[in-house]
Design an enzyme around this catalytic site. Structure first.
Site, PDB file in Angstrom:
ATOM      1  NE  ARG A   1      70.985   5.030  74.797  1.00 31.27           N
ATOM      2  CZ  ARG A   1      69.780   5.490  75.068  1.00 31.27           C
ATOM      3  NH1 ARG A   1      69.619   6.406  76.007  1.00 31.27           N
ATOM      4  NH2 ARG A   1      68.730   5.062  74.411  1.00 31.27           N
TER       5      ARG A   1
ATOM      6  N   GLY B   1      54.057  16.103  83.280  1.00 32.23           N
ATOM      7  CA  GLY B   1      53.134  17.193  83.607  1.00 32.23           C
ATOM      8  C   GLY B   1      51.705  16.906  83.184  1.00 32.23           C
TER       9      GLY B   1
END
Lengths: 254, 223, 636
Positions: free
Chosen positions: C329, C44
């Site tokens: 992971r 943003g």
């Protein structure tokens, strides 16, 4: 790991709005686990207040891992509480003892008006950064990142200044409510790096002038800011800003 | 000159002014102490020195300069203080814990006010104190040696001076390294030394002045 | 089938060609466009600053008290870029390939290639802004290998890379605010998207300080509001991270893509009790020197030091001899869950495994270990009160990142015209699993280097009649937000918002967490709607809507999580294959590893909202791979 639960007396600053007068309210809280973070302890109190149909305590917090800078609170006279180099969210209740009385106040400074209870408005910091805490480069067209080598020492020093999380503890802990550590951290970071050189003079003048305008106090070199800073930003940065300011005003030809 | 006004009214400009005037006052203290030490060399040298000083054509400009610096230092101190007070109008219910531990910086204003009062009494008691003539090879000059020796015979005065010099030391202890920090002189290697030096200077200067007070108190001069 | 609008031509030329031939807007006309940017994290802030520099009028909104606090700040490890400064053979192609493969072939080739291409510009941009990356003694930028990558392409700033990159983007944003090109609105929560004639034309926000519902009209809306990991209640996300902005857009017609793709990170500090509000991640670099183990015997509650070597099970080293403790992971996380499910977990809760540095300390010395991990050890001790130099660390997996998000085309525009989605809030680049140090890269790529071009394409081609805040659509939106607020405040039930959130989180964690099966998903699809009903009849929110009211804020977010959870389960149920972070127990290899079903599931699931409690409608976007060959992962 968990050990015995604690009973605490909390004196918390309650203030319904910016223009209201506040006061310390006392709460007895039982069964606090030493493994709780300080904010989880407040969560626990708030859950009880909601059950009792009372207004829960407003406080700022977000990441709860010590990096966003949103949590605040002055705990027993120290911003972010007694543990060094630790934000309130990372402070754990095992640092307190059963039967303790803990006084919790908002960060106080006229430049940080209270919004509600322990929540304060720190937008003055944003406005100081907007006054010049950047390098005016536009997106695109930047030279290759390795075009300008920066000695590791300089880069490390700049990094240490850049580690500031903008929480405002320096202001809250200073008897003068001075923002010099915050402002100087940004001035230093950019004054050290070659990328920040071309605007160094206007940056320090504009940021200091904005800082003064926002109503922060003056620095009297007590060094408390450094002592309470959760990121241990050094007051060397303040000296560097003082120097930069001298260069930009008295010694400059403009 | 608009820039100058803006500069000195900025927070950092005020700090610079405080630091530079403070350093100048510190320089004055050093020469003052050096002069005081002449007391140990006896009345003749001491009085000759005092006479040379007061009869110099530069004495008035120098005194005006000194007073100006002193007054500027005081004005900026109060100016800064008033900024700082208005930066936090709602005080904490519990005093700031870290500030508690740092006494001399919190005491700058109080010690400063004491020093102002001290200077007024001191100038009144010595500079404008009793005039005793002294014969310097036929020329009559002021016997300041005798004035001083007489002045420090009352216990009240001695205590007041000793206390004042301790307070001056407290003031200097913070002021010395703080002035360097304010003008941007900070260094990883030298600042810690400078802080040590601050304590040494504070103790040295205060005890130097006190030494002269004691010497005068114990002198054989008329009581 | 959804059209992703991927440009034609060879993979490596798509983006260049696309940029080179897109319609441009005259500089004098750019200021006639109003762009609303919601969220000021990496995506943003970089988008708002870059668009303002181009001349657009930008309004930016964030939920925190300052744009500098967005959760991008918490990323530790680093940011990937195909600079090949280390001369170790890295290239745009390799970064592309690793990302596609790491995503388990569930992302778009064209998007990922573009990401790898612009990665190099990001580093240049950040250095120019004064971001203090780590440097070597020659003064040039340092790199490390991260997350099992075979090349050193990760740029970092100690353990605070996210913070430094965010502050860089924040400084660019501040520069534009100072210039008057961006108007910044902090402490605002987006409550609804305003759609006029099928196009996104504005937003409705709640001013969190005054409670006022505010309207903002514009020509395009950029949603940069991050992921939805907090649906799990306990996550490594910040407390204020939420799905509300994205979910309200979804309710207004934007498709939600791949909601079941969530990433669980294996090295988090375990839960210490019911009071826990948040989980803390520790860098997975710890697995380079720490050995993961649990006792061989169920219910062995002896302290670690009293468990002899032959009664310890170093299960990762045992099962994956070639990768050992460095398996990816998802594999590490799933195995931890498995041993805990077997009753061999450690600590008070039994929901933790040991990460033991004893052998490394013996081999390398405590000083070396401290130099490598000192700050992490300190953080661990601060939180747990245990000294990891003498007692093994306890770790447990936690939700960390969400690959799913609003569906977007190649131009980052959702199926709702004018609504663009950037960063973690969209679904586009990481497929079913994200590689380490790629989240920061994607957020900044979208904001600095993609949207400045692709937004122009939309604005140059769209017909946008004048719409302002007095339009009926705004009045309706404000009205519905106010009604919802009133409804929440009027329930006055008996349970706190957190209570519901915790129960929802538990359901999601147990059934749509590290491994999923049909039975559990069907079960949770029954339970979540019931919980939602209970929420709407029994939640208690104190205070009013006209003030700072954290409970009200949380309630709105949890209400949306209660709908999202159901969609996640629906998505997970429909995808009967295993891929990346989505492990369906019914679809595994003989070695218990995730087994993809490329024949039937090589597509993006984009869900269309129908009504609360009703099944969402599935739209598919076919994934075609013209440049890479699909292979099955193996770490044995």
């Amino acid at each position: 790991m968990s050990s015995k639960a604690m009973n605490l007396t909390l004196k918390v600053w309650r203030q319904t709005g910016p223009n209201e007068t506040g006061k310390l309210a006392t709460y007895e809280l039982q069964g606090v686990s030493p493994d709780m973070s300080f904010l989880e302890m407040i969560d626990m109190l708030n859950a009880r207040l909601i059950q009792e149909r009372e207004d829960p305590i407003a406080f700022d917090h977000d990441c709860r891992e010590g990096i966003c800078g949103m949590c605040s609170m002055v705990i027993n006279g120290t911003p972010h509480g007694p543990e060094k180099a630790t934000t309130t969210c990372q402070l754990h209740m095992r640092k307190f003892s059963d039967g303790d009385t803990i006084v919790i106040e908002p960060f106080r400074a006229d430049a940080f008006p209270v919004i509600k209870d322990l929540s304060v408005d720190r937008s003055a910091f944003d406005r100081v950064i907007q006054a010049g805490g950047y390098v005016s480069v536009k997106t695109g067209g930047s030279p290759d990142a390795n075009a300008t080598p920066i000695p590791k020492k300089v880069a490390d020093e700049a990094f240490e200044a850049a580690a500031c999380i903008g929480c405002g503890a320096c202001v809250a802990g200073c008897k003068n409510a001075s923002a010099m550590l915050f402002v100087s951290a940004k001035v230093s970071q950019l004054a050290l790096l070659p990328q920040g050189q071309s605007e160094a003079a206007t940056r320090v003048i504009n940021m200091v002038s904005k800082m003064d305008e926002e109503g922060f106090g003056n620095c009297t070199n007590t060094e408390v800011c450094e002592a309470v800073c959760p990121k241990e930003i050094s007051v060397r940065n303040i000296a560097r800003m003082n120097r930069e300011y001298l260069k930009a005003t008295v010694l400059s030809e403009d | 000159m608009k820039w100058l006004l803006r500069y000195i009214s900025s927070s950092i400009g005020k700090k610079h002014v405080m630091a530079l005037t403070g350093m100048a006052l510190f320089g004055f203290l050093l020469t003052h102490l050096a002069g005081n030490f002449l007391y140990f060399l006896g009345p003749e040298i001491f009085n000759k020195y005092a006479h040379a000083l007061t009869s110099s054509p530069l004495i008035y400009p120098a005194e005006i300069g000194l007073i100006t610096i002193f007054v500027i230092h005081i004005i900026f101190a109060f100016w800064t203080q008033s900024d700082n007070k208005s930066a936090r109008k709602q005080a904490y219910a519990v005093p700031l814990a870290e500030e508690h531990a740092k006494l001399s910086s919190s005491f700058m204003l109080l010690t400063g006010i004491w020093i102002i009062l001290f200077v007024i009494i001191h100038v009144g008691g010595i500079k404008f104190g009793s005039y005793i003539p002294y014969d310097l090879a036929g020329e009559e000059i002021r016997d300041l040696y005798q004035t001083v020796s007489t002045y420090f015979k009352t216990p009240g005065t001695i205590i007041f001076y000793v206390v004042s010099m301790v307070i001056l030391g407290v003031h200097l202890n913070h002021a010395f390294w703080s002035a360097h920090q304010s003008v941007g002189l900070s260094h990883r290697k030298y600042t810690p030394i400078l802080k040590g030096l601050s304590i040494a200077i504070a103790i040295g200067l205060a005890s130097g002045f006190i030494l002269v007070v004691f010497a005068a108190a114990l002198s054989k001069g008329a009581a | 089938m959804l059209d992703s609008k991927i440009p034609s031509g060879p993979l490596s030329e798509k983006w260049t060609e696309h940029k080179g031939h897109c319609k441009l807007i005259n500089p004098a006309n750019k200021r006639k466009f109003e762009v609303l940017v919601v969220g000021t994290g990496l995506a943003g802030a970089s988008a708002a600053a870059s668009l303002a520099e181009l001349g657009y009028n930008v309004k930016a909104f964030c939920v925190q008290d300052s744009p500098r606090r967005a959760h991008s700040i918490a990323a530790q490890g680093g940011i990937n870029a195909a600079k090949n400064y280390q001369n170790d053979g890295d290239s745009v192609w390799r970064l592309f390939y690793d990302t596609i493969k790491g995503g388990d072939y569930r992302s778009r080739e064209a998007n990922v290639h573009r990401l790898a291409e612009v990665s190099v510009n990001i580093i240049d941009q950040c250095v120019a802004q004064g971001v203090p990356f780590a440097r070597d003694y020659g003064g040039l930028l340092d790199n490390r290998s991260f997350g099992g990558a075979q090349v050193s392409r990760t740029f970092y700033a100690r353990g605070q890379t996210g913070q430094q990159l965010l502050l860089g983007a924040y400084s660019a944003l501040s520069k534009e605010i100072n210039r008057g090109a961006v108007e910044m609105y902090a402490r605002r929560e987006m409550m609804d998207l305003v759609v006029v004639d099928g196009k996104a034309r504005g937003i409705v926000c709640r001013n969190l300080v005054t409670g006022k519902i505010e309207s903002y009209a514009g020509d395009a809306v950029l949603l940069c509001t991050g992921g939805y990991g907090n649906v799990f209640y306990l996550s490594t996300n910040a407390m204020n991270s939420n799905v509300t902005a994205a979910w309200r857009c979804h309710r207004k017609g934007a498709y939600f893509a791949n909601p079941c793709y969530t990433q669980i990170h294996p090295t988090c500090i375990p839960v210490s009790g019911d009071h826990q509000s948040k989980l803390t991640l520790m860098s997975e670099s710890l697995r380079n020197d720490g050995r993961v183990w649990v006792p061989k015997n169920k219910g062995d509650k002896r302290p670690a030091s009293q468990i002899p070597e032959n009664e310890r099970d170093y299960y990762l080293e045992r099962k994956y001899p070639s990768f050992g403790n460095l398996v990816p992971r998802d594999v590490a996380s799933r195995n931890a869950k498995q041993v805990c499910d077997e009753g061999r977990g450690v600590g008070d809760t039994g929901l933790a495994v040991y990460l033991d540095f004893r052998d490394s300390i013996q081999r390398l010395g405590a000083d070396t270990i401290s130099a490598r991990y000192g700050n992490l050890f300190q953080m661990y001790e601060r939180i747990t009160g245990e000294d990891p130099y003498s007692v093994p660390m306890r770790i447990f997996p936690a939700i960390h990142y969400t690959m799913g998000g609003l569906w977007v085309d190649y131009n980052l525009m959702s199926n709702l015209e004018g609504l663009h989605v950037l960063g973690e809030a969209n679904f586009s680049d990481h497929g079913a699993n994200r590689l380490g140090a790629s989240a920061l890269m994607q957020g900044l790529a979208d904001g600095y280097f993609v949207i400045p071009y692709t937004l122009g394409i939309y604005l140059a081609g769209a017909t946008l009649p004048e719409v302002d805040e007095t339009h009926d659509a705004f009045k309706e939106a404000v009205d519905s937000v106010q009604k919802a607020t009133k409804k929440l405040l009027g329930i006055n039930g008996s349970r706190t918002v957190d209570d519901f959130h915790k129960r929802l989180g538990r359901m999601v964690w147990d059934n749509i967490g590290m491994s999923r099966n049909k039975e559990g998903l069907n079960d949770v699809l029954q339970k979540i709607p019931k919980l939602r009903e209970e929420f709407w009849s029994d939640v208690r929110i104190t205070g009013s809507g006209e003030q700072l009211n954290a409970e009200l804020e949380k309630a709105g977010r949890v209400a949306d999580f209660l709908e999202l959870g159901e969609l996640m389960a629906q998505d997970a149920l429909a995808r009967t294959e295993s891929c990346g972070g989505h492990f369906r127990e019914e679809s595994k290899t003989e070695e218990d590893e995730a087994k993809r079903d490329d024949e039937n599931f090589c597509f993006v699931s984009a869900w269309e909202y129908t009504a609360t409690g009703k099944k969402a409608k599935l739209h598919k976007e076919k994934l075609t791979f013209e440049n890479v060959e699909l292979t099955q992962r193996s770490y044995k």
